[in-house]
Every structure is written in structure tokens, then in C-alpha cells.
Motif scaffolding. Structure first.
Motif, PDB file in Angstrom:
ATOM      1  N   PRO A  96      -9.960  16.374 -36.605  1.00  0.00           N
ATOM      2  CA  PRO A  96      -9.735  14.944 -36.808  1.00  0.00           C
ATOM      3  C   PRO A  96      -8.325  14.634 -37.302  1.00  0.00           C
ATOM      4  O   PRO A  96      -7.660  15.487 -37.892  1.00  0.00           O
ATOM      5  CB  PRO A  96     -10.758  14.588 -37.879  1.00  0.00           C
ATOM      6  CG  PRO A  96     -10.861  15.839 -38.702  1.00  0.00           C
ATOM      7  CD  PRO A  96     -10.714  16.982 -37.727  1.00  0.00           C
ATOM      8  N   VAL A  97      -7.888  13.399 -37.067  1.00  0.00           N
ATOM      9  CA  VAL A  97      -6.648  12.874 -37.629  1.00  0.00           C
ATOM     10  C   VAL A  97      -7.039  11.835 -38.675  1.00  0.00           C
ATOM     11  O   VAL A  97      -7.766  10.891 -38.367  1.00  0.00           O
ATOM     12  CB  VAL A  97      -5.762  12.236 -36.553  1.00  0.00           C
ATOM     13  CG1 VAL A  97      -4.525  11.604 -37.175  1.00  0.00           C
ATOM     14  CG2 VAL A  97      -5.350  13.276 -35.504  1.00  0.00           C
TER      15      VAL A  97
ATOM     16  N   TYR B 294      -3.811  16.314 -40.191  1.00  0.00           N
ATOM     17  CA  TYR B 294      -4.415  16.787 -38.947  1.00  0.00           C
ATOM     18  C   TYR B 294      -4.278  18.306 -38.851  1.00  0.00           C
ATOM     19  O   TYR B 294      -3.576  18.941 -39.643  1.00  0.00           O
ATOM     20  CB  TYR B 294      -3.773  16.110 -37.732  1.00  0.00           C
ATOM     21  CG  TYR B 294      -2.284  16.299 -37.601  1.00  0.00           C
ATOM     22  CD1 TYR B 294      -1.753  17.304 -36.781  1.00  0.00           C
ATOM     23  CD2 TYR B 294      -1.382  15.461 -38.268  1.00  0.00           C
ATOM     24  CE1 TYR B 294      -0.371  17.475 -36.649  1.00  0.00           C
ATOM     25  CE2 TYR B 294      -0.016  15.623 -38.137  1.00  0.00           C
ATOM     26  CZ  TYR B 294       0.483  16.636 -37.327  1.00  0.00           C
ATOM     27  OH  TYR B 294       1.843  16.803 -37.212  1.00  0.00           O
ATOM     28  N   TRP B 295      -4.954  18.877 -37.861  1.00  0.00           N
ATOM     29  CA  TRP B 295      -4.884  20.307 -37.603  1.00  0.00           C
ATOM     30  C   TRP B 295      -3.816  20.569 -36.551  1.00  0.00           C
ATOM     31  O   TRP B 295      -3.806  19.937 -35.497  1.00  0.00           O
ATOM     32  CB  TRP B 295      -6.233  20.851 -37.159  1.00  0.00           C
ATOM     33  CG  TRP B 295      -7.262  20.841 -38.246  1.00  0.00           C
ATOM     34  CD1 TRP B 295      -8.197  19.875 -38.474  1.00  0.00           C
ATOM     35  CD2 TRP B 295      -7.441  21.823 -39.268  1.00  0.00           C
ATOM     36  NE1 TRP B 295      -8.947  20.187 -39.569  1.00  0.00           N
ATOM     37  CE2 TRP B 295      -8.512  21.394 -40.077  1.00  0.00           C
ATOM     38  CE3 TRP B 295      -6.806  23.031 -39.577  1.00  0.00           C
ATOM     39  CZ2 TRP B 295      -8.964  22.115 -41.171  1.00  0.00           C
ATOM     40  CZ3 TRP B 295      -7.258  23.764 -40.663  1.00  0.00           C
ATOM     41  CH2 TRP B 295      -8.314  23.305 -41.457  1.00  0.00           C
ATOM     42  N   ASN B 296      -2.945  21.530 -36.850  1.00  0.00           N
ATOM     43  CA  ASN B 296      -1.774  21.806 -36.025  1.00  0.00           C
ATOM     44  C   ASN B 296      -1.848  23.237 -35.476  1.00  0.00           C
ATOM     45  O   ASN B 296      -1.991  24.196 -36.256  1.00  0.00           O
ATOM     46  CB  ASN B 296      -0.522  21.632 -36.891  1.00  0.00           C
ATOM     47  CG  ASN B 296       0.768  21.620 -36.109  1.00  0.00           C
ATOM     48  OD1 ASN B 296       1.787  22.067 -36.614  1.00  0.00           O
ATOM     49  ND2 ASN B 296       0.765  21.107 -34.896  1.00  0.00           N
TER      50      ASN B 296
ATOM     51  N   LYS C 240      -3.926  23.198 -41.369  1.00  0.00           N
ATOM     52  CA  LYS C 240      -4.034  21.796 -41.739  1.00  0.00           C
ATOM     53  C   LYS C 240      -2.698  21.344 -42.309  1.00  0.00           C
ATOM     54  O   LYS C 240      -2.126  22.007 -43.174  1.00  0.00           O
ATOM     55  CB  LYS C 240      -5.145  21.602 -42.766  1.00  0.00           C
ATOM     56  CG  LYS C 240      -5.583  20.160 -42.958  1.00  0.00           C
ATOM     57  CD  LYS C 240      -6.804  20.091 -43.864  1.00  0.00           C
ATOM     58  CE  LYS C 240      -7.371  18.686 -43.913  1.00  0.00           C
ATOM     59  NZ  LYS C 240      -8.578  18.622 -44.782  1.00  0.00           N
ATOM     60  N   VAL C 241      -2.184  20.240 -41.797  1.00  0.00           N
ATOM     61  CA  VAL C 241      -0.876  19.752 -42.230  1.00  0.00           C
ATOM     62  C   VAL C 241      -0.966  18.279 -42.599  1.00  0.00           C
ATOM     63  O   VAL C 241      -1.878  17.567 -42.176  1.00  0.00           O
ATOM     64  CB  VAL C 241       0.199  19.942 -41.125  1.00  0.00           C
ATOM     65  CG1 VAL C 241       0.380  21.412 -40.786  1.00  0.00           C
ATOM     66  CG2 VAL C 241      -0.145  19.128 -39.887  1.00  0.00           C
TER      67      VAL C 241
ATOM     68  N   ASP D 176       2.569  22.126 -44.813  1.00  0.00           N
ATOM     69  CA  ASP D 176       1.415  22.994 -44.602  1.00  0.00           C
ATOM     70  C   ASP D 176       0.515  22.894 -45.820  1.00  0.00           C
ATOM     71  O   ASP D 176       0.969  23.092 -46.960  1.00  0.00           O
ATOM     72  CB  ASP D 176       1.892  24.431 -44.397  1.00  0.00           C
ATOM     73  CG  ASP D 176       0.772  25.343 -43.900  1.00  0.00           C
ATOM     74  OD1 ASP D 176      -0.378  25.137 -44.314  1.00  0.00           O
ATOM     75  OD2 ASP D 176       1.071  26.254 -43.121  1.00  0.00           O
ATOM     76  N   LEU D 177      -0.762  22.592 -45.613  1.00  0.00           N
ATOM     77  CA  LEU D 177      -1.700  22.407 -46.727  1.00  0.00           C
ATOM     78  C   LEU D 177      -2.463  23.674 -47.062  1.00  0.00           C
ATOM     79  O   LEU D 177      -3.444  23.636 -47.797  1.00  0.00           O
ATOM     80  CB  LEU D 177      -2.678  21.273 -46.385  1.00  0.00           C
ATOM     81  CG  LEU D 177      -2.036  19.896 -46.158  1.00  0.00           C
ATOM     82  CD1 LEU D 177      -3.094  18.853 -45.823  1.00  0.00           C
ATOM     83  CD2 LEU D 177      -1.204  19.473 -47.382  1.00  0.00           C
TER      84      LEU D 177
END
Length: 203
Positions: A140-141, A150-152, A181-182, A193-194
Motif C-alpha cells: 500500500p501507499v 510505501y514499499w520500494n 519500506k520507505v 529507509d524505515l
């Protein structure tokens, strides 16, 4: 004489019936298809809004993607018709690589792009009316004011440690990619970067 008269009347009746049938066939073959075509033509426009903006998405009936027209509200209660009519103050984004409306957040327009499982993210600053950012993403965003999460996808090597499911994905005919996840600050365009990752199957 009566037989001749009856025969003439029968011929007249048959002739009238033939003419009426011919008119019915002409009407059926020439008018009905046009009516059906008009009735069955879908409305290709979809509309979205928030308190500041109103977007009309005009889907292409030939190719993937859509043109996006953004109208700027002078008042949060201002209403617009869901009609793709370009005004002098409107901002138009023409379809390039199968773009679709995703969301508004603050003064930014976010679009989804692509036809395959790998999706593109395109972001426009509605103050400058310019595209300011592009990236790849996986749903998801999440939008919170000026921050997107979002996922990158990454180019990290897939290992049994970071992707225990990889062998199962591969046996099913897929590849495996590590996503992180970013978060993206839209005001600075700095991506962080999370420190969360996941392994995702992809074609």
C-alpha cells in the motif's frame, strides 16, 4: 367477377404487408444498432476531489492509462461537472506510460503508472505544476500530509535468511524481490529507509 375482386383485394393486402415488413426490416437494421451503440458506450471519465482540487480521469478507450485534468477550487465547496473540459486555469497531465489517478495529498498529485506487476509512482507539485518525483513501488501507499510511505523494490540478493519463501515462489514460476519500506518527504523529496523489509513474489 366476385372471384376477381377477391383476388385483387388479396393482392393489395399482401402488398401492404410486404411494404410494412420491409419498413420494419429497414428500421431494425439501420436504426436499432445505432441506438444500442449509444446506450452501451461506457462513461470513460472518473472523478476525484479533496478540499482544494478536483481531478477528472479520462480513461483511454484504445490504450492503457488515462489523461488527468486537475481543476483548482476557489472554495472547498466548489463543485465541478465530471466532464473533461480544459479550462484556462486547469493543469493537464497527458497519458505517457499508462498513468492513473492515485491520490491527492496537500498540494501534490500522486499517480500510478504501468501495465505490469511492477508499478511506477509519479508525483506532481500542484503549486509549480511540475512533475517532481518518480519511483517504483508496491502497495500500500499511505499519505499523511506531505509524507508518503510505501514499499520500494531493491536489488538486494535474495537469500534463505531474508526470503525463506523464495524456493516456493520459484517452483511456482515466479521470481522473488526484496522490498524495503520507505518514507518520502514531498517538501524535500528526501527518501528514508524505515528498516523494514519483505520478500515479494513477482513475475
Amino acid at each position: 367477377m366476385n372471384k376477381q375482386k377477391g383476388l385483387i383485394i388479396s393482392i393489395i393486402i399482401v402488398t401492404i404487408l410486404a411494404i410494412c415488413y420491409g419498413i420494419y426490416i429497414y428500421d431494425k437494421n439501420n436504426i436499432q444498432p445505432a441506438q444500442l451503440a449509444t446506450t452501451n458506450t461506457p462513461n470513460l471519465n472518473k472523478c476525484f476531489e479533496n478540499s482544494k482540487y478536483f481531478a477528472i480521469q479520462k480513461n483511454s478507450n484504445l490504450d492503457a492509462g488515462s489523461d488527468i485534468l486537475v481543476k483548482f477550487k476557489t472554495d472547498e465547496n466548489e463543485k465541478f461537472e465530471c466532464s473533461y473540459t480544459v479550462g484556462t486555469n486547469d493543469f493537464e497531465v497527458k497519458n505517457e506510460y499508462a498513468e492513473y489517478f492515485m491520490l491527492f495529498t496537500n498540494n501534490f498529485l500522486v499517480l500510478d503508472s504501468g501495465t505490469g506487476p511492477d508499478r511506477g509512482l509519479k508525483i506532481y507539485d500542484l503549486n509549480s505544476r511540475k512533475k517532481v518525483y518518480e519511483d517504483l513501488y508496491k502497495k500500500p501507499v499511505v499519505a499523511e500530509a506531505d509524507v508518503l510511505t510505501y514499499w520500494n523494490p531493491t536489488t538486494l540478493p535474495v537469500t534463505p535468511e531474508n526470503c525463506p519463501e523464495a524456493s516456493s515462489y520459484i517452483s511456482d514460476g515466479f521470481d522473488a524481490i526484496i522490498h524495503t519500506k520507505v518514507s518520502l518527504d514531498l517538501t524535500t523529496l528526501i527518501k528514508k529507509d524505515l528498516a523494514e523489509s519483505q520478500c515479494i513474489a513477482t513475475q
